[in-house]
Design an enzyme around this catalytic site. Structure first.
Site, PDB file in Angstrom:
ATOM      1  N   HIS A 132       0.839  -1.193   0.000  1.00 55.30           N
ATOM      2  CA  HIS A 132       0.000   0.000   0.000  1.00 55.30           C
ATOM      3  C   HIS A 132       0.880   1.251   0.000  1.00 55.30           C
ATOM      4  CE1 HIS A 132       0.759  -0.521   4.362  1.00 55.30           C
ATOM      5  NE2 HIS A 132       0.705   0.800   4.397  1.00 55.30           N
ATOM      6  N   ALA A 133       0.223   2.362  -0.253  1.00 53.29           N
ATOM      7  CA  ALA A 133       0.823   3.692  -0.102  1.00 53.29           C
ATOM      8  C   ALA A 133      -0.162   4.513   0.725  1.00 53.29           C
ATOM      9  CB  ALA A 133       1.045   4.344  -1.470  1.00 53.29           C
TER      10      ALA A 133
END
Length: 135
Positions: A49-50
């Site tokens: 994820h970011a």
């Protein structure tokens, strides 16, 4: 992409070592959340994820793990294995953690509270947003 390690001042003598973490001093933001990962099984990758706005500092308190960091243009892989060194992870950086040693304890400090809406969990969505931000 510029990777920034934060050298944390280690104090100690024959009794052992101590590292102090202070917001706006050696941690470059107000600390709103602290969590840690441990007991990660062999072969497991984490992260994927970011964050749209969240910033983090990751510190391997014990053992080691590898990071893959990706800003949409460049990918960098690195080893985190020094409890007196923090890895600053800015917003809009895709991250994956892997190759955890059996004894790894990974501490993460964040500049905000948990907010699911801040996560980008699709790599395709991340790359689309990262390309838009660059253009």
């Amino acid at each position: 992409m510029q990777i920034k390690f934060i050298q944390l001042q280690k104090h100690g003598d024959e009794r052992g070592s101590l590292v102090s973490l202070e917001e706006q001093k050696n941690i470059p933001f107000p600390i709103k959340r602290v969590y840690y990962l441990f007991g990660t099984k062999e072969g497991v990758r984490r992260g994927f994820h970011a964050h749209k706005t969240l910033k983090q500092v990751a510190i391997s308190l014990r053992g080691s793990c590898r990071f893959l960091l990706d800003d949409g243009k460049e990918k960098i892989e690195l080893l985190l294995d020094n409890p007196a060194q923090g890895l600053l992870i800015e917003s809009m950086i895709w991250r994956e953690m892997y190759d955890f040693s059996d004894d790894c304890v990974l501490l993460v400090l964040t500049d905000d509270y948990y907010d699911e809406s801040d996560y980008i969990r699709s790599y395709e969505e991340f790359t689309n947003q990262a390309v838009s931000a660059i253009s």
